[in-house]
Scaffold this motif. Structure first.
Motif, PDB file in Angstrom:
ATOM      1  N   ARG A 197      12.317  11.040  68.554  1.00 48.41           N
ATOM      2  CA  ARG A 197      12.630  11.376  67.417  1.00 48.41           C
ATOM      3  C   ARG A 197      12.670  12.295  66.954  1.00 48.41           C
ATOM      4  N   TYR A 218      16.866  11.179  63.397  1.00 48.69           N
ATOM      5  CA  TYR A 218      17.832  11.359  64.491  1.00 48.69           C
ATOM      6  C   TYR A 218      16.821  11.306  65.939  1.00 48.69           C
ATOM      7  N   LYS A 219      18.050  11.361  67.064  1.00 49.30           N
ATOM      8  CA  LYS A 219      17.328  11.392  68.480  1.00 49.30           C
ATOM      9  C   LYS A 219      18.682  12.777  69.092  1.00 49.30           C
ATOM     10  N   ASN A 221      20.543  13.788  72.256  1.00 48.01           N
ATOM     11  CA  ASN A 221      21.623  13.316  73.311  1.00 48.01           C
ATOM     12  C   ASN A 221      21.224  13.493  74.717  1.00 48.01           C
ATOM     13  N   ASN A 237      22.551  21.639  63.996  1.00 52.02           N
ATOM     14  CA  ASN A 237      23.061  20.315  64.271  1.00 52.02           C
ATOM     15  C   ASN A 237      23.373  19.369  65.534  1.00 52.02           C
ATOM     16  N   GLN A 238      23.068  19.135  66.158  1.00 53.47           N
ATOM     17  CA  GLN A 238      22.897  18.711  67.774  1.00 53.47           C
ATOM     18  C   GLN A 238      21.976  17.979  67.802  1.00 53.47           C
ATOM     19  N   LEU A 239      21.601  17.086  66.677  1.00 47.31           N
ATOM     20  CA  LEU A 239      21.346  15.852  66.416  1.00 47.31           C
ATOM     21  C   LEU A 239      22.024  14.456  66.367  1.00 47.31           C
ATOM     22  N   LYS A 240      21.704  13.320  66.739  1.00 44.35           N
ATOM     23  CA  LYS A 240      22.671  12.375  66.910  1.00 44.35           C
ATOM     24  C   LYS A 240      21.663  11.764  65.291  1.00 44.35           C
ATOM     25  N   LEU A 241      22.923  10.901  64.156  1.00 46.24           N
ATOM     26  CA  LEU A 241      22.021  10.258  62.875  1.00 46.24           C
ATOM     27  C   LEU A 241      21.648   9.240  63.191  1.00 46.24           C
ATOM     28  N   LEU A 242      20.458   8.544  63.754  1.00 42.70           N
ATOM     29  CA  LEU A 242      20.420   6.748  64.123  1.00 42.70           C
ATOM     30  C   LEU A 242      20.564   5.824  63.297  1.00 42.70           C
TER      31      LEU A 242
END
Length: 253
Positions: A197, A218-219, A221, A237-242
């Motif tokens: 995270r 964020y996490k 992929n 901008n390569q993290l996913k907002l959880l």
């Protein structure tokens, strides 16, 4: 001769700057981060806040602590009524109360409940708590995140006193200008491997001199990536907002 003097002075200045940088230790940086976040006040406070569907209370007084989590849940299915649940973690251990009566809990479940209560309270007042006896701190290479310079501190825990999740690894990024923790990342064990995270601070506010923040959570992929690489992914901008970690109705006494 004039140029030789200038070069010599420049060399000495660079050496002085390098020596000064080396004396900035992980411990001194954490101490400063705690100080600017109001940590000196934390040793004698009662804090209340809401997080998602639960109410939390923390009492601290010079090493004595009492942490609570209160919520409503269906505990006894055969009764078919909603119960008032209060989980308490203090210097003596963990206890669960249901409708104000103590409830017997197995050691395994008590450890899980205690870790869950402690986790929310731990994140709510960071970086306070990073000087606990079980905490190990190490300074890593400085980094740039979103065009700002950061000190990088890795935190690990001793098994003795480190809690159920002592194997977790944290990294904190302390802003070089403000000495505030603006970002953090951590790894933890999941049933199917390692979880990662990355958290970004927002909505900073000071209440009675103590800093509180919310987080974008964020996490990556790819869960196999190194923890220290997460800021690079964040910059791109390569993290996913959880989720968002938001503390509501915060009060301090």
């Amino acid at each position: 001769m004039k140029y030789l003097v200038i070069i010599t002075l420049s060399f000495l200045l660079l050496n002085c700057k390098s020596d000064a940088s080396e004396t900035v230790t992980a411990q001194s940086l954490i101490d400063k981060a705690i100080q600017v976040s109001g940590g000196d006040l934390m040793d004698s406070t009662t804090i209340h806040f809401d997080f998602r569907d639960k109410h939390y209370m923390a009492f601290r007084n010079k090493g004595v602590f009492h942490l609570e989590r209160q919520f409503k849940a269906l505990i006894f299915e055969e009764v078919d009524s909603i119960n008032e649940v209060k989980d308490v973690l203090n210097n003596k251990g963990f206890m669960r109360f249901v409708d104000n009566s103590p409830m017997n809990v197995t050691d395994t479940m008590a450890a899980k409940y205690a870790a869950s209560v402690n986790s929310v309270h731990y994140f709510s007042v960071l970086p306070y708590g990073l000087n606990d006896a079980a905490v190990n701190k190490k300074r890593l290479a400085d980094m740039m995140i979103k065009d700002h310079e950061y000190f990088t501190i890795q935190v690990t825990f001793n098994q003795d006193g480190g809690g159920e999740d002592f194997e977790d690894v944290f990294i904190y990024w302390i802003n070089k200008a403000s000495y505030k923790v603006d970002y953090l990342a951590y790894s933890y064990n999941e049933s199917d491997g390692l979880g990662l995270r990355f958290r970004e601070v927002y909505n900073e506010r000071y209440i009675k001199g103590i800093r509180f923040v919310d987080y974008n959570n964020y996490k990556p992929n790819d869960a196999s990536i190194s923890l220290i690489k997460l800021p690079e992914l964040f910059n791109n901008n390569q993290l996913k907002l959880l989720s968002k970690i938001e503390l509501e109705e915060v009060t301090v006494n």
